[in-house]
Design an enzyme around this catalytic site. Structure first.
Site, PDB file in Angstrom:
ATOM      1  CB  THR A 105      -0.921   0.020   1.233  1.00  0.00           C
ATOM      2  OG1 THR A 105      -0.115  -0.093   2.415  1.00  0.00           O
ATOM      3  CG2 THR A 105      -1.920  -1.133   1.188  1.00  0.00           C
ATOM      4  CG  ASP A 113       5.648  -7.551 -27.502  1.00  0.00           C
ATOM      5  OD1 ASP A 113       6.747  -7.262 -28.000  1.00  0.00           O
ATOM      6  OD2 ASP A 113       5.093  -6.841 -26.641  1.00  0.00           O
ATOM      7  CG  HIS A 161       8.931  -4.805 -26.446  1.00  0.00           C
ATOM      8  ND1 HIS A 161       7.614  -5.184 -26.575  1.00  0.00           N
ATOM      9  CD2 HIS A 161       8.911  -3.613 -25.793  1.00  0.00           C
ATOM     10  CE1 HIS A 161       6.833  -4.265 -26.041  1.00  0.00           C
ATOM     11  NE2 HIS A 161       7.598  -3.304 -25.555  1.00  0.00           N
ATOM     12  CG  ASP A 194      -9.564   1.042 -18.078  1.00  0.00           C
ATOM     13  OD1 ASP A 194     -10.754   1.302 -17.822  1.00  0.00           O
ATOM     14  OD2 ASP A 194      -9.136   0.825 -19.226  1.00  0.00           O
ATOM     15  CB  SER A 211       6.057  -1.720 -23.342  1.00  0.00           C
ATOM     16  OG  SER A 211       5.648  -1.438 -24.643  1.00  0.00           O
TER      17      SER A 211
END
Length: 387
Positions: free
Chosen positions: A124, A147, A177, A308, A332
């Site tokens: 937290t 990807d 990546h 979001d 990413s």
């Protein structure tokens, strides 16, 4: 109108009157210019819902050497090289919903140094160094990494990773990546969900770029493939890629989500409003922004009302090609934290593909982030471990 008849028009390159044989429409279908780096003479054609597709296989034969991709699952349509006359013929066809010019998509990563993200999503407050989690760790779930590929042989994956689809001559991750993202999702040391299955779908080349039409085909593949996999606790798709706004890409991502796959995507690294980028701007999927170790929005992270959730994205250490590790930054890197967290929560029975993003937002650390612009959520992903 059967798809075989519709696509059968393409090899002929006819003048507009050639559509007299089929029902006419009052106005031509919209021709959309994708934002970003467009590709000359390459188009994505989306058919209307309800268009008959019984002769799709025959259509593909007729398009031999013409169609780059044929989409059967997330939406009905195809991608192909078309000249102006072909485009106008198709725009006049009643079964075509719209045509969009293809464009380039890229990874969203930058080079950096230092690990810390796992500890933050199980605490937290910032500054902790221990990752606390339930030992079920995503068991029984599957995560598709759409990807540059995944180095499945990396010892950190313990045999739980495999390449299942490539759109290039080699399935090897020549960039790193995709392997990095997969490591944050489910590797032994750096992963959020340490027991999930990882499936690599290579839609980007070794330079980290690709075409929207290929991205859509990758999503179309996943929508069908996951039904044949053993993923009793749920399925996630992680997409740490993006480019300019594309209606076709957004529609594909929305339909993949609706098919039963939790879709997590990168907000983008432009320090700009994510509503101008795809697939980040699609409201029905989970768009993820990036933070640093001091709970600040990462300086590069996109923002805005379409986000979001935020997750660690600056200086993230994870797996790399050649059996190695590397620390890099980007939205990413934030996205696989959320994809892995979704898989983790699915195993615990707290979330499903349809509600995982909403659940993660509802149980996030709230109000802790700085450098958050007005209209952007102030929510940092948290696993709510209570052990």
């Amino acid at each position: 109108m059967r798809l075989s008849i519709l696509l059968g028009l393409l090899p002929l390159a006819p003048r507009p009157p050639a559509v007299d044989a089929v029902e006419q429409r009052s106005e031509p279908a919209p021709l959309i210019e994708a934002q970003g780096e467009m590709i000359a003479d390459k188009y994505i054609v989306k058919l209307k819902e309800g268009s008959a597709l019984a002769s799709l296989d025959a259509a593909m034969e007729k398009l031999s050497g013409k169609a780059d991709h044929v989409y059967k699952n997330i939406f009905k349509g195809f991608a192909a090289s078309l000249d102006e006359k072909m485009v106008e013929v198709l725009r006049a066809h009643p079964d075509v919903e719209y045509i969009e010019q293809d464009a380039i998509v890229n990874i969203n990563a930058e080079q950096r140094n230092a690990p810390w993200g796992l500890a933050r999503i199980s605490s937290t407050s910032p500054g902790t160094s221990t990752y606390r989690y339930d030992d079920s760790a995503g068991q029984g779930t599957c995560v598709y990494v759409i990807d540059t590929g995944v180095e499945a042989s990396h010892p950190e994956f313990e045999g739980r990773a495999q390449m299942v689809k490539t759109y290039y001559a080699s399935s090897r991750d020549g960039n790193g990546h995709g392997t990095h993202c997969a490591g944050t999702i489910g590797s032994r040391t750096y992963g959020v969900a340490k027991k999930t299955q990882i499936f690599g779908v290579k839609v980007l080349n070794d330079q980290g770029s690709g075409q929207y039409s290929t991205i859509i085909s990758g999503m179309d593949f996943v929508a069908n493939d996951y039904r044949n996999r053993n993923c009793p606790n749920g399925v996630v798709a992680s997409m740490s890629i993006g480019g300019g706004y594309s209606s076709s890409v957004n529609s594909a991502a929305a339909n993949l989500q609706q098919s039963g796959v939790m879709v997590a995507v990168a907000a983008g690294n432009n320090n700009a409003d994510a509503r101008n980028y795809s697939p980040a701007s699609e409201s029905s999927i989970c768009t993820v922004g990036a933070t640093d170790r001091y709970d600040r929005r990462s300086s590069f992270s996109n923002y805005g009302s379409v986000l979001d959730i935020f997750a660690p994205g600056t200086d993230i250490l994870s797996t790399w090609i050649g059996g190695s590790t590397r620390s890099i930054s980007g939205t990413s890197m934030a996205t696989p934290h959320v994809a892995g967290l979704a898989a983790y929560l699915m195993t615990l029975g707290r979330a499903t593909a349809s509600n995982a993003c909403r659940y993660i937002a509802q149980t996030a650390n709230q109000g802790d982030l700085s450098n958050i612009s007005f209209g952007t959520v102030n929510l940092l992903a948290y696993n709510n471990y209570q052990g």
